[in-house]
Design an enzyme around this catalytic site. Structure first.
Site, PDB file in Angstrom:
ATOM      1  N   GLU A  49      45.215  45.888  40.480  1.00  0.00           N
ATOM      2  CA  GLU A  49      45.249  45.435  41.875  1.00  0.00           C
ATOM      3  C   GLU A  49      46.289  45.924  42.741  1.00  0.00           C
ATOM      4  OE1 GLU A  49      45.185  41.159  44.065  1.00  0.00           O
ATOM      5  OE2 GLU A  49      45.814  41.193  41.985  1.00  0.00           O
ATOM      6  N   LYS A 132      38.895  42.222  49.083  1.00  0.00           N
ATOM      7  CA  LYS A 132      39.150  40.559  48.271  1.00  0.00           C
ATOM      8  C   LYS A 132      38.956  39.619  49.481  1.00  0.00           C
ATOM      9  CE  LYS A 132      42.775  38.342  45.320  1.00  0.00           C
ATOM     10  NZ  LYS A 132      44.334  38.481  44.951  1.00  0.00           N
ATOM     11  N   CYS A 166      41.456  39.744  40.858  1.00  0.00           N
ATOM     12  CA  CYS A 166      42.096  38.563  40.741  1.00  0.00           C
ATOM     13  C   CYS A 166      41.658  37.332  40.509  1.00  0.00           C
ATOM     14  CB  CYS A 166      43.467  38.700  41.439  1.00  0.00           C
ATOM     15  SG  CYS A 166      44.864  37.800  40.791  1.00  0.00           S
TER      16      CYS A 166
END
Length: 333
Positions: A49, A132, A166
């Site tokens: 990430e 995200k 995540c």
């Protein structure tokens, strides 16, 4: 068109830090790891990430002081446009080393930043991105929110490839939407190096009946600028930190659809972790027992609707063009 399905794919997750505030140097570092992975015979390489652009860890981003604003200016300058020259370079790397490349990147869209994952194929094509959809906690100070228009799953010769970033992996409905798209190689780059992360990834692998690849950065204090320019914690204003202290411990891992750990987790330093994934051989065995959006679903009582339209704050509509003909003249044409 995707070629015939290969029996296995050799996959590598990269555990390494960015070069914070220095995107060209980070791209150089990415190429070194890609070369090493290719020498191992890897056909799919996944980076952590926010690898390109860096993860905004530390005290500098926690306030609106002049130092905090200057930190964001530098961070914004380190982000990349998608598409853009850095994307072109990554595409060339994928072609040079003949790999599917998946990497976290901080995407710049005007003055808003997004934590994104970029996908490339071995021919050097940029395939697309995932933004995200839910930044976590103080990430929301610096990153915007994506939507489900960028939650792709790509057909490849090795299986269907996608990514969830995540703590998005803790969102059951998002996971379910990815399972419904048929994801088989589930990339989960993260900033979470905590004790429970491997358990989370194991659950995802077994729930989705998919291979899970989770690369995590490994960072020491020296991988970020020194104080007073950059404070990892408020105490650094008064105490000089140990430059070799570990601030992000890694824990990268590859897990099979049966919950078996195939590579990692590692908490000792930067490196590559590699495993052979037998998508056609092992996923059917896992799905035989549990297919969360198939025979183990109850669509008659539980179902999910996903809005995959791009969500934009402003929409412009054009006025109808005025015709030079009157209505009665149009009828005669």
């Amino acid at each position: 068109m995707v070629s015939a399905m290969s029996s296995t794919v050799r996959a590598t997750v990269v555990q390494a830090s960015s070069v914070f505030y220095d995107t060209p140097a980070t791209l150089d570092k990415a190429e070194r790891f890609l070369k090493e992975a290719a020498e191992l015979g890897s056909q799919l390489v996944v980076f952590p990430e926010a690898f390109i652009g860096g993860y905004p860890r530390g005290y500098n981003f926690a306030d609106q002081s002049p130092r905090g604003k200057e930190s964001f200016r530098k961070y914004h300058a380190s982000a990349i446009n998608v598409p853009g020259p850095e994307v072109d370079r990554l595409a060339k790397m994928a072609a040079k080393y003949k790999v599917y490349l998946v990497t976290g990147a901080i995407e710049r869209a005007g003055y808003t930043l997004y934590c994104s994952v970029l996908f490339f194929d071995p021919e050097g094509n940029y395939l697309g991105k995932h933004r995200k959809i839910m930044p976590t906690y103080w990430e929301r100070l610096v990153w915007g929110f994506g939507d489900c228009s960028t939650t792709p799953v790509y057909d490849t010769p090795y299986g269907k490839l996608g990514s969830v970033i995540c703590w998005e992996n803790r969102m059951p409905l998002l996971r379910t939407s990815m399972y419904a798209k048929g994801i088989e190689i589930y990339c989960a780059p993260t900033a979470d190096s905590g004790d429970t992360w491997v358990s989370t990834m194991t659950h995802v692998a077994m729930e989705g009946g998919c291979y899970v690849l989770s690369p995590i950065q490994f960072c020491r204090r020296k991988d970020y600028p020194s104080p007073p320019e950059y404070l990892y914690s408020p105490s650094e204003e008064f105490v000089t930190p140990d430059s070799d202290s570990i601030i992000w411990a890694g824990g990268s891992v590859i897990i099979s659809p049966h919950g078996e750990i195939l590579a990692g987790p590692n908490y000792e330093g930067e490196g590559l972790f590699t495993a052979d994934l037998d998508v056609r051989g092992e996923i059917p065995k896992a799905k035989f027992m549990f297919d969360v959006v198939g025979h183990y679903s109850r669509a008659d009582i539980l179902n999910l609707t996903v809005d995959n339209r791009p969500l934009v704050p402003v929409t412009f509509t054009s006025s109808p063009c005025k015709s030079k003909y009157r209505d009665d003249e149009l009828e005669d044409l």
